[in-house]
Enzyme design. Structure first.
Site, short mmCIF file in Angstrom:
data_model
loop_
_atom_site.label_atom_id
_atom_site.label_comp_id
_atom_site.label_asym_id
_atom_site.label_seq_id
_atom_site.Cartn_x
_atom_site.Cartn_y
_atom_site.Cartn_z
N ASP A 103 -5.96 73.74 2.25
CA ASP A 103 -7.08 73.47 1.22
C ASP A 103 -6.92 72.32 0.12
OD1 ASP A 103 -5.00 74.63 -0.06
OD2 ASP A 103 -5.84 76.67 -0.14
N ASP A 118 -4.89 88.41 -5.67
CA ASP A 118 -6.15 89.11 -5.35
C ASP A 118 -6.24 89.19 -3.79
OD1 ASP A 118 -6.47 86.51 -4.63
OD2 ASP A 118 -8.49 86.36 -5.91
N HIS A 146 -6.00 86.43 -1.58
CA HIS A 146 -6.68 85.45 -0.96
C HIS A 146 -5.68 84.79 -0.16
CE1 HIS A 146 -5.57 82.57 -4.76
NE2 HIS A 146 -4.78 82.29 -3.68
P1 PGA Z 1 1.93 80.82 -4.99
O1 PGA Z 1 0.29 80.98 -4.50
O2 PGA Z 1 2.64 80.57 -3.99
O3 PGA Z 1 1.77 79.96 -6.24
O4 PGA Z 1 2.02 82.18 -5.79
C1 PGA Z 1 -0.01 81.71 -3.50
C2 PGA Z 1 -1.43 81.60 -3.17
O5 PGA Z 1 -2.19 81.70 -3.99
O6 PGA Z 1 -1.78 81.52 -1.84
#
Ligand code: PGA
Length: 241
Positions: free
Chosen positions: A67, A136, A138
């Site tokens: 992304d 959440d 995602h």
């Molecule tokens: P993080 O994010 O590794 O900073 O916890 C993970 C994500 O949001 O996919």
């Protein structure tokens, strides 16, 4: 689904890097799907170390990132393009022309998403997709919704994601509100999926995503149906399962 339990973040990072290294050794011209966020930083650090010690060669590897923020120039410190260069690309020998991210500066969302899907298709798909997970559920920026999204698309970030990502920006107002992300279908089409998770704050979502029903309200839950899915998680992240 395979779960590899590690003692802590460092062990998670080493195990994940070892799985990626094995992929590169088995298939030197593989396509790696890469991720940003706090979690993969240690994994990339190990890969850089092993490259520098001569144990890994990325000269035939291609990459596609999950992304990119929409509207953020590449040069912005918090663009995923910058993140990937800072943490991996500037330190290993992946040829620049084999590095692919969605172009956040192309404001024509439709054209950019089509272009990115065509890039992935032209490479013959992803051999190994690295993923983190949001609180959440995602994956990439595929946020909870009523249906699983298919290919690359433009998303509005949820309040929860904006809140989680504001630590990287000077203020909450600076966090972009939209992003381009690979869809769930693209992620599910990867031949292998490797998710890394660390910390007590992810324990709740790990339980929901992998020990609960498959639902687009918890996007990562669809990985339960992937034929070659490995979860490398530390004890804290697995503390509720
Ligand atoms: P993080 O994010 O590794 O900073 O916890 C993970 C994500 O949001 O996919």
């Amino acid at each position: 689904m395979r779960i590899i339990r590690t003692k802590n973040y460092d062990e998670m990072s080493r195990k994940a890097a070892a799985i990626i290294a094995a992929q590169v050794i088995h298939k030197p011209n593989c396509v790696l799907g890469l991720a940003t966020g706090g979690t993969p930083v240690g994994t990339y650090k190990n890969l850089v170390e092993w490259y520098k010690s001569g144990d890994l060669d990325f000269s035939e590897v291609s990459t596609v990132n999950l992304d990119e923020y929409r509207g953020l120039p590449r040069e912005h410190r918090e663009s995923y393009w910058s993140f990937m260069h800072r943490n991996l690309f500037d330190h290993v020998n992946i040829p620049q022309d084999r590095i692919n991210l969605p172009d956040g500066t192309n404001m024509d969302a439709d054209a950019e998403c089509k272009r990115y899907d065509a890039v992935i298709a032209s490479m013959g798909g992803v051999d190994l997709q690295l993923l983190g997970i949001g609180h959440d559920g995602h994956i990439g920026f595929n946020e909870p919704s009523d249906a699983f999204d298919m290919g690359t698309h433009c998303v509005d970030l949820t309040e929860e994601t904006i809140e989680a990502n504001k630590r990287f920006f000077a203020s909450r107002d600076e966090v972009p509100r939209q992003a381009y992300t690979m869809g769930t279908h693209t992620i599910m089409s990867a031949r292998k999926v490797l998710m890394i998770v660390s910390g007590r704050d992810k324990a709740e979502i790990i339980k929901k995503a992998f020990f609960g029903p498959v639902t687009p309200h918890v996007p990562a839950s669809i990985l339960q149906m992937h034929p070659n899915f490995v979860l490398v998680a530390d004890e804290d992240a697995l503390s509720l399962v």
